[in-house]
Each structure stands twice: as C-alpha cells, then as structure tokens.
Design an enzyme around this catalytic site. Structure first.
Site, PDB file in Angstrom:
ATOM      1  N   ARG A  82      -4.311 -40.292  -1.514  1.00  0.00           N
ATOM      2  CA  ARG A  82      -5.686 -40.658  -1.221  1.00  0.00           C
ATOM      3  C   ARG A  82      -6.055 -41.974  -1.904  1.00  0.00           C
ATOM      4  NH1 ARG A  82     -10.707 -38.105  -3.078  1.00  0.00           N
ATOM      5  NH2 ARG A  82      -9.592 -36.463  -4.147  1.00  0.00           N
ATOM      6  N   TYR A  83      -5.362 -42.292  -2.995  1.00  0.00           N
ATOM      7  CA  TYR A  83      -5.616 -43.529  -3.732  1.00  0.00           C
ATOM      8  C   TYR A  83      -4.344 -44.368  -3.682  1.00  0.00           C
ATOM      9  CZ  TYR A  83      -9.307 -40.565  -5.706  1.00  0.00           C
ATOM     10  OH  TYR A  83     -10.369 -39.727  -5.873  1.00  0.00           O
ATOM     11  N   ARG A  86      -1.817 -43.856  -6.887  1.00  0.00           N
ATOM     12  CA  ARG A  86      -1.400 -42.542  -7.383  1.00  0.00           C
ATOM     13  C   ARG A  86      -1.442 -41.524  -6.264  1.00  0.00           C
ATOM     14  NH1 ARG A  86      -6.521 -44.101  -8.389  1.00  0.00           N
ATOM     15  NH2 ARG A  86      -8.132 -42.658  -9.123  1.00  0.00           N
ATOM     16  N   CYS A  95      -0.487 -19.632  -8.933  1.00  0.00           N
ATOM     17  CA  CYS A  95      -0.991 -19.857 -10.280  1.00  0.00           C
ATOM     18  C   CYS A  95      -0.749 -18.581 -11.075  1.00  0.00           C
ATOM     19  CB  CYS A  95      -2.493 -20.164 -10.259  1.00  0.00           C
ATOM     20  SG  CYS A  95      -2.877 -21.588  -9.227  1.00  0.00           S
ATOM     21  N   CYS A  99      -8.577 -19.057 -10.644  1.00  0.00           N
ATOM     22  CA  CYS A  99      -9.909 -19.369 -11.158  1.00  0.00           C
ATOM     23  C   CYS A  99     -10.885 -19.236  -9.998  1.00  0.00           C
ATOM     24  CB  CYS A  99      -9.969 -20.805 -11.676  1.00  0.00           C
ATOM     25  SG  CYS A  99      -8.565 -21.261 -12.705  1.00  0.00           S
ATOM     26  N   CYS A 102     -11.878 -22.377  -8.157  1.00  0.00           N
ATOM     27  CA  CYS A 102     -10.809 -23.255  -7.668  1.00  0.00           C
ATOM     28  C   CYS A 102     -11.284 -24.116  -6.498  1.00  0.00           C
ATOM     29  CB  CYS A 102      -9.600 -22.440  -7.235  1.00  0.00           C
ATOM     30  SG  CYS A 102      -8.262 -23.498  -6.655  1.00  0.00           S
ATOM     31  N   ARG A 104      -9.161 -26.051  -4.774  1.00  0.00           N
ATOM     32  CA  ARG A 104      -8.106 -26.264  -3.789  1.00  0.00           C
ATOM     33  C   ARG A 104      -7.852 -24.950  -3.042  1.00  0.00           C
ATOM     34  NH1 ARG A 104      -4.310 -29.940  -6.488  1.00  0.00           N
ATOM     35  NH2 ARG A 104      -5.356 -31.759  -5.630  1.00  0.00           N
ATOM     36  N   ASP A 266     -16.849 -28.800  -7.153  1.00  0.00           N
ATOM     37  CA  ASP A 266     -16.817 -29.268  -5.771  1.00  0.00           C
ATOM     38  C   ASP A 266     -17.514 -28.269  -4.853  1.00  0.00           C
ATOM     39  OD1 ASP A 266     -15.374 -31.576  -6.270  1.00  0.00           O
ATOM     40  OD2 ASP A 266     -13.456 -30.537  -6.159  1.00  0.00           O
ATOM     41  N   ASP A 303     -16.107 -35.453  -7.153  1.00  0.00           N
ATOM     42  CA  ASP A 303     -15.139 -35.834  -6.133  1.00  0.00           C
ATOM     43  C   ASP A 303     -15.894 -35.744  -4.812  1.00  0.00           C
ATOM     44  OD1 ASP A 303     -12.716 -36.592  -5.140  1.00  0.00           O
ATOM     45  OD2 ASP A 303     -11.597 -34.932  -6.011  1.00  0.00           O
ATOM     46  N   LYS A 310     -13.306 -40.045  -6.224  1.00  0.00           N
ATOM     47  CA  LYS A 310     -14.004 -39.654  -7.457  1.00  0.00           C
ATOM     48  C   LYS A 310     -14.993 -40.741  -7.865  1.00  0.00           C
ATOM     49  CE  LYS A 310     -10.275 -36.856  -9.412  1.00  0.00           C
ATOM     50  NZ  LYS A 310      -9.164 -37.095  -8.450  1.00  0.00           N
TER      51      LYS A 310
HETATM   52  C1  LIG Z   1      -7.987 -36.748  -8.769  1.00  0.00           C
HETATM   53  C2  LIG Z   1      -6.883 -37.176  -7.954  1.00  0.00           C
HETATM   54  C3  LIG Z   1      -5.962 -38.108  -8.421  1.00  0.00           C
HETATM   55  C4  LIG Z   1      -6.014 -38.684  -9.833  1.00  0.00           C
HETATM   56  O1  LIG Z   1      -7.187 -39.382 -10.089  1.00  0.00           O
HETATM   57  P1  LIG Z   1      -7.443 -40.046 -11.524  1.00  0.00           P
HETATM   58  O2  LIG Z   1      -8.841 -40.528 -11.439  1.00  0.00           O
HETATM   59  O3  LIG Z   1      -6.442 -41.125 -11.692  1.00  0.00           O
HETATM   60  O4  LIG Z   1      -7.242 -38.981 -12.539  1.00  0.00           O
HETATM   61  C5  LIG Z   1      -4.958 -38.506  -7.583  1.00  0.00           C
HETATM   62  N1  LIG Z   1      -4.848 -38.023  -6.327  1.00  0.00           N
HETATM   63  C6  LIG Z   1      -5.721 -37.129  -5.836  1.00  0.00           C
HETATM   64  C7  LIG Z   1      -5.565 -36.648  -4.445  1.00  0.00           C
HETATM   65  C8  LIG Z   1      -6.761 -36.667  -6.637  1.00  0.00           C
HETATM   66  O5  LIG Z   1      -7.610 -35.761  -6.162  1.00  0.00           O
HETATM   67  S1  SF4 Z   2      -8.178 -24.310 -10.480  1.00  0.00           S
HETATM   68 FE1  SF4 Z   2      -7.115 -23.441  -8.665  1.00  0.00          FE
HETATM   69  S2  SF4 Z   2      -5.114 -24.444  -8.644  1.00  0.00           S
HETATM   70 FE2  SF4 Z   2      -5.965 -24.744 -10.694  1.00  0.00          FE
HETATM   71  S3  SF4 Z   2      -5.172 -23.026 -11.934  1.00  0.00           S
HETATM   72 FE3  SF4 Z   2      -7.168 -22.400 -11.150  1.00  0.00          FE
HETATM   73  S4  SF4 Z   2      -6.708 -21.307  -9.250  1.00  0.00           S
HETATM   74 FE4  SF4 Z   2      -4.874 -22.489  -9.772  1.00  0.00          FE
END
Ligand SMILES: *Cc1c(COP(=O)(O)O)cnc(C)c1O
Ligand code: SF4
Length: 343
Positions: A82-83, A86, A95, A99, A102, A104, A266, A303, A310
């Site tokens: 996405r960036y 990175r 996991c 959580c 979560c 994701r 989120d 985010d 972010k």
């Molecule tokens: C948060 C995130 C990152 C890392 O972001 P930083 O601001 O560098 O910590 C990289 N890729 C994705 C998809 C993210 O959600």
């Molecule tokens: S936030 Fe989501 S991905 Fe991260 S440890 Fe918790 S359940 Fe697992």
C-alpha cells in the site's frame, strides 16, 4: 489447553449475560480463542474485555470487514503493498488468542492457514523486484504461531531473496503466549538477525499485560540487538484514560520497548463498542503528551478507510498567522496558553 469456544469458557468461569449472548455465527466472523497465558489473566477486566466476546459484536453490522481495502492492494496473494517503501506479508491467519478489536477480521482466523514456501518465495521475489521497498512487515495473524522450522524457512527465504530489506517481526505473542519464545526459537532468530536490521513490533494495550514472562520474552530480542517497538490500540473500557496510558507507556520505555503507535480503532465490523471517539482520543493524546517524555510518547494514528493510509492525529498547536501583526505565527502551548512565534 487454549480455550476455543464460548461454551468451553463458560465451563471454567462465570460469564455475564452479554458474554453468553455472543453469537458465534454472527456477522463479525472472528472465532473465540484464548491462550493459557491470557486465561490466567481473565480476572483483570481490561484483559477480559480484549478477548472475551460479547453480544455487542453481533449488533454492529454497519462497518466493513476490510475498511483499509487491503484486499485491493495485493502485491501477491498475501503481500499488501500500500506504501511505496514498505509492504506487509500476511504469514498466517492464526493467532494465539483473537483480540476482539482485531482490524484484520477479513483474514484473521479465516482458515487461510500458514503461507507455504511457494507463497513466501513469490512475496520475497516481488519485493526483490521492487527495489524501492526497504521494509517488510511479517504479520498476519501472528507469525510466531508458525512452527520453528516454518519460521526458519521463511526467514531464510526473505534473507536470501531480498537480503537488504528490514524485517519487522509483528507479533502479539509476547503479550498472549510468552512461553512461545523458547531457547530453540530464539536460536533461529539469532541465526537470521545479522544483515539488514530486524525490529520486534509488539502489541501491549494495558499495563497488566506487562507480566514478567512477557517482558523477558521481549528482553530476549532486545538483548540480541533487535529493538522493540509497541503498537497499542486505543480501546474503550481498556485503556481510554490518561492514567492507564501514561503507566503503559512509561513501563514500556523502562523495559526498552519504544511506544510507537497508539491506533485509533479502525471502523471494522463488530468493534464499535470498543472504539473511542476521535475527539476524546485527541484530548487523551494532548494530556498524555504533557506527561510523557518524547521517547515514551506514541503517535496517535488513524488508518483511513478505503486504503487512504495512516495519518497522525494530534492537537493543532499552530493556529495560523496572527491577524494584523507583522506575520507572526500564533501557537497554543501544551498547557493551554498562547505564544507568538517570529516569522
Ligand atoms: C501500517 C502499515 C505499514 C507500516 O506503516 P508504518 O507507518 O511504516 O509503520 C505497511 N504496510 C501496511 C499495509 C500497513 O497497514
Ligand atoms: S489484532 Fe488481530 S491479527 Fe493481531 S493478534 Fe489480535 S487477533 Fe491476531
């Protein structure tokens, strides 16, 4: 034995009506899983709230399961790019404990399973063919749910295919399963630690999670020369007060863990009851910034939906140019005063 259903939990402890009414078939799609370590801490309300689901999850049907639209930014099947500099590799959906906040949810506990060697190689080759990418997040799920040999293989592939890339080991395991970091596992980490830096990215949300076992797990990384950074989530009823966050951040720093991000929750389906209003979040941010050193202060961050990325949330100290003056800037001070700053 980890607890993997609300019935199993109900057989070892008294559940509230709200907890018993949670519907595993509900719209939020995240299974119950509580590690032994977390089970031993469930008497602490702020920990229970992070891992024991309640009916409130079922009532929140408005939001998306994937607000960041990560599924749209896939470099390879499991690589989110996405960036420009990175990328995040989803090592597994598993996991040690799920959580309830979560973010994701489209992926965690989805039965996608661990990435196999082909998927890992594909991701590493994608990264090698995008030379701008200098950091890879090994995330999920939790990479440390993989077996020792799987972790060894994964780190070998990344180190051989894209050796100059920084690896961020993203894990909640120090907080939820510190016994995972056996001498054998730490031996594997040691084998791959040289070359481009590794960083350990932890998630601690409440000071009571900083148990002696959790702290020694992190210390094993730091002693090896792998710096530790913490990403917390601002959670209603868990850490949405100044005193808790000041204690969390000071203790993290005292244990050589740099508070890195404090995430705004989120807008993920099933988590509305855990989110804190951004206005209140900004007030908390301002208050803890006054109390904490620069090193102990995390960045309050949201985010943005639809893959917006972010953004840092903080009080706007610079109010603009003072009207009718010689162009001086007007600022709020941290304590609520006003200062003019020469042009
Ligand atoms: C948060 C995130 C990152 C890392 O972001 P930083 O601001 O560098 O910590 C990289 N890729 C994705 C998809 C993210 O959600
Ligand atoms: S936030 Fe989501 S991905 Fe991260 S440890 Fe918790 S359940 Fe697992």
């Amino acid at each position: 034995m980890a607890i993997d259903s609300i019935e199993a939990l109900g057989s070892i402890m008294e559940l509230s009506d709200e907890e018993r009414a949670w519907d595993p078939e509900g719209p939020s799609t995240l299974p119950v899983l509580i590690s032994d370590h977390i089970a031993s801490l469930l008497a602490i309300p702020q920990i229970r709230r992070q891992f024991v689901p309640t009916a409130a999850e079922n009532e929140d049907t408005a939001c998306s399961l994937d607000p960041q639209e990560e599924a749209k930014h896939q470099g390879t099947g499991r690589l989110v790019h996405r960036y420009s500099r990175r990328a995040a590799f989803l090592t597994t959906d598993r996991c040690f404990a799920y959580c309830r906040h979560c973010f994701r949810r489209r992926f965690s506990g989805s039965l996608a399973g661990p990435a196999d060697e082909d998927e890992i190689r594909q991701a590493a080759e994608y990264i090698a063919s995008h030379p701008l990418i200098s950091e890879v997040l090994l995330t999920g799920g939790d990479m440390f749910t993989l077996s020792d040999s799987h972790i060894d293989m994964m780190l070998s592939v990344f180190r051989s295919v894209c050796p100059s890339v920084i690896l961020r080991l993203c894990t909640r395991a120090a907080a939820v399963c510190p016994e995972r970091f056996t001498p054998q596992l730490m031996g594997i980490i040691r084998k791959h630690k040289d070359g481009a830096p590794m960083y350990l990215m932890t998630q601690f949300n409440h000071p009571e999670e900083l148990t002696p076992d959790a702290l020694s797990a992190v210390a094993a990384f730091v002693d090896m020369g792998i710096p530790a950074m913490n990403q917390s989530v601002l959670l209603r009823g868990v850490n949405d007060d100044e005193e808790t966050l000041i204690s969390l951040c000071s203790r993290l720093l005292m244990n050589r863990i740099k508070p890195y991000y404090l995430f705004q929750g989120d807008p993920v389906r099933g988590t509305a009851h855990l989110r804190v209003d951004i206005e209140r979040g900004l007030e908390i941010e301002r208050n803890i910034r006054r109390a904490l050193s620069g090193l102990a202060m995390p960045q309050y961050t949201a985010d943005l939906p639809e893959g917006g990325g972010k953004v840092i949330l903080t009080h706007q100290y610079l109010r603009g140019k003072a009207p009718g003056t010689d162009g001086r800037y007007i600022f709020d001070t941290p304590d609520g005063g006003t200062r003019y700053y020469p042009e």
